[in-house]
Design a protein around this motif. Structure first.
Motif, PDB file in Angstrom:
ATOM      1  N   PRO A 119       5.171  -2.760  -8.529  1.00  0.00           N
ATOM      2  CA  PRO A 119       4.163  -3.188  -9.499  1.00  0.00           C
ATOM      3  C   PRO A 119       3.529  -4.532  -9.155  1.00  0.00           C
ATOM      4  CG  PRO A 119       6.346  -3.539 -10.400  1.00  0.00           C
ATOM      5  CD  PRO A 119       6.522  -2.825  -9.081  1.00  0.00           C
ATOM      6  N   ASP A 120       4.198  -5.308  -8.313  1.00  0.00           N
ATOM      7  CA  ASP A 120       3.659  -6.597  -7.896  1.00  0.00           C
ATOM      8  C   ASP A 120       4.236  -6.947  -6.531  1.00  0.00           C
ATOM      9  OD1 ASP A 120       6.182  -8.041  -8.224  1.00  0.00           O
ATOM     10  OD2 ASP A 120       5.808  -7.919 -10.378  1.00  0.00           O
ATOM     11  N   SER A 121       4.002  -8.151  -6.066  1.00  0.00           N
ATOM     12  CA  SER A 121       4.343  -8.524  -4.695  1.00  0.00           C
ATOM     13  C   SER A 121       5.825  -8.810  -4.453  1.00  0.00           C
ATOM     14  CB  SER A 121       3.529  -9.749  -4.285  1.00  0.00           C
ATOM     15  OG  SER A 121       3.889 -10.860  -5.076  1.00  0.00           O
ATOM     16  N   ARG A 122       6.626  -8.872  -5.516  1.00  0.00           N
ATOM     17  CA  ARG A 122       8.035  -9.248  -5.336  1.00  0.00           C
ATOM     18  C   ARG A 122       9.042  -8.274  -5.937  1.00  0.00           C
ATOM     19  NH1 ARG A 122       8.714 -15.065  -4.250  1.00  0.00           N
ATOM     20  NH2 ARG A 122       6.629 -15.908  -4.008  1.00  0.00           N
ATOM     21  N   ALA A 144       0.835  -1.209   0.000  1.00  0.00           N
ATOM     22  CA  ALA A 144       0.000   0.000   0.000  1.00  0.00           C
ATOM     23  C   ALA A 144       0.866   1.254   0.000  1.00  0.00           C
ATOM     24  CB  ALA A 144      -0.934  -0.006   1.202  1.00  0.00           C
ATOM     25  N   LEU A 145       1.975   1.217   0.705  1.00  0.00           N
ATOM     26  CA  LEU A 145       2.883   2.371   0.746  1.00  0.00           C
ATOM     27  C   LEU A 145       3.513   2.633  -0.618  1.00  0.00           C
ATOM     28  CD1 LEU A 145       4.314   4.494   2.545  1.00  0.00           C
ATOM     29  CD2 LEU A 145       6.052   2.747   3.008  1.00  0.00           C
ATOM     30  N   PHE A 146       3.882   1.566  -1.317  1.00  0.00           N
ATOM     31  CA  PHE A 146       4.584   1.677  -2.602  1.00  0.00           C
ATOM     32  C   PHE A 146       3.675   1.445  -3.807  1.00  0.00           C
ATOM     33  CE2 PHE A 146       8.525   0.008  -0.163  1.00  0.00           C
ATOM     34  CZ  PHE A 146       8.799   1.275   0.314  1.00  0.00           C
ATOM     35  N   ASP A 147       2.370   1.656  -3.662  1.00  0.00           N
ATOM     36  CA  ASP A 147       1.448   1.380  -4.768  1.00  0.00           C
ATOM     37  C   ASP A 147       1.307   2.534  -5.763  1.00  0.00           C
ATOM     38  OD1 ASP A 147      -0.192   3.219  -3.464  1.00  0.00           O
ATOM     39  OD2 ASP A 147      -1.819   1.803  -3.097  1.00  0.00           O
ATOM     40  N   GLY A 148       1.991   3.630  -5.522  1.00  0.00           N
ATOM     41  CA  GLY A 148       1.964   4.752  -6.459  1.00  0.00           C
ATOM     42  C   GLY A 148       0.734   5.628  -6.354  1.00  0.00           C
ATOM     43  N   VAL A 164      17.033   7.842 -13.969  1.00  0.00           N
ATOM     44  CA  VAL A 164      17.361   6.462 -14.292  1.00  0.00           C
ATOM     45  C   VAL A 164      16.321   5.599 -13.586  1.00  0.00           C
ATOM     46  CG1 VAL A 164      19.054   4.625 -13.933  1.00  0.00           C
ATOM     47  CG2 VAL A 164      19.820   6.952 -14.475  1.00  0.00           C
ATOM     48  N   TYR A 165      15.711   4.664 -14.320  1.00  0.00           N
ATOM     49  CA  TYR A 165      14.713   3.774 -13.739  1.00  0.00           C
ATOM     50  C   TYR A 165      15.301   2.381 -13.588  1.00  0.00           C
ATOM     51  CZ  TYR A 165      11.608   7.584 -14.956  1.00  0.00           C
ATOM     52  OH  TYR A 165      11.029   8.819 -15.053  1.00  0.00           O
ATOM     53  N   LEU A 166      15.110   1.825 -12.410  1.00  0.00           N
ATOM     54  CA  LEU A 166      15.633   0.504 -12.079  1.00  0.00           C
ATOM     55  C   LEU A 166      14.490  -0.376 -11.598  1.00  0.00           C
ATOM     56  CD1 LEU A 166      18.594   1.806  -9.883  1.00  0.00           C
ATOM     57  CD2 LEU A 166      18.735   1.103 -12.280  1.00  0.00           C
ATOM     58  N   ILE A 167      14.685  -1.673 -11.725  1.00  0.00           N
ATOM     59  CA  ILE A 167      13.711  -2.615 -11.160  1.00  0.00           C
ATOM     60  C   ILE A 167      14.487  -3.607 -10.309  1.00  0.00           C
ATOM     61  CG2 ILE A 167      13.740  -4.140 -13.186  1.00  0.00           C
ATOM     62  CD1 ILE A 167      10.668  -4.548 -12.613  1.00  0.00           C
ATOM     63  N   GLY A 168      14.001  -3.811  -9.104  1.00  0.00           N
ATOM     64  CA  GLY A 168      14.651  -4.720  -8.178  1.00  0.00           C
ATOM     65  C   GLY A 168      13.712  -5.833  -7.766  1.00  0.00           C
ATOM     66  N   SER A 169      14.262  -7.013  -7.608  1.00  0.00           N
ATOM     67  CA  SER A 169      13.479  -8.134  -7.092  1.00  0.00           C
ATOM     68  C   SER A 169      13.991  -8.449  -5.692  1.00  0.00           C
ATOM     69  CB  SER A 169      13.588  -9.350  -8.010  1.00  0.00           C
ATOM     70  OG  SER A 169      14.940  -9.744  -8.145  1.00  0.00           O
TER      71      SER A 169
END
Length: 177
Positions: free
Chosen positions: A64-67, A25-29, A120-125
């Protein structure tokens, strides 16, 4: 032998590999204005072994998702360069009365058409993650901030950044499918 119960553990550690509901909820944009002031610390290690930190607000973080977690960083930030070198970072923050530390495997996201922000846009798992709390004390905040006179300008920029992170994340999921 004593018949008394074992003492309670003062420290509770919850290990997770998916974002808990409060963090999602905090990171849902959404509702960025109501989350203004929240700060997370993104830590990375550069080629010299120095720890680099970037302080980020909710307008720079999107799950964007749970992980996964998408991150917007300035290209000149030392943490940006450090993450580019080793693809790893740790995010720490306070949420829902607990201290979170999340180890992330990070890679770049493709740029978004029409984005002239220079970010710069990054995606982390999530690699490993835990939340820590104690029963005898509630964490009420971590690092927080207040904007001096630029609230609307920053909020507008964050709204655009989150939209760009959403677009970049959607593009990444299409590539992974």
């Amino acid at each position: 032998m004593s018949d008394s119960p074992a003492p309670e553990r003062p420290l509770e550690q919850n290990v997770f590999d998916e974002w808990p509901d409060a963090v999602r909820a905090l990171f849902d944009g959404s509702s960025l204005a109501s989350k203004m002031g929240f700060t997370a610390s993104l830590l990375s290690v550069d080629a010299s072994g120095h720890i680099r930190s970037s302080l980020l607000g909710v307008g720079e973080l999107y799950a964007p998702d749970s992980r996964t977690l998408c991150i917007a960083l300035w290209p000149q930030a030392r943490a940006t360069r450090a993450i580019a070198q080793n693809g790893r970072a740790a995010l720490s923050f306070v949420c829902d009365e607990a201290f979170y530390q999340v180890q992330l495997r990070v890679k770049p996201l493709a740029s978004v058409a029409g984005d002239d922000s220079g970010l710069v846009y990054l995606i982390g798992s999530i690699d490993t993650a835990e939340a820590q709390s104690v029963r005898y004390a509630r964490l009420t905040s971590g690092i927080t901030f207040e904007l001096a006179g630029e609230r609307e300008t920053v909020l507008d920029r964050w709204e655009r950044q989150i939209e760009h992170l959403k677009q970049a994340a959607a593009g990444a999921s299409r590539l992974d499918a």
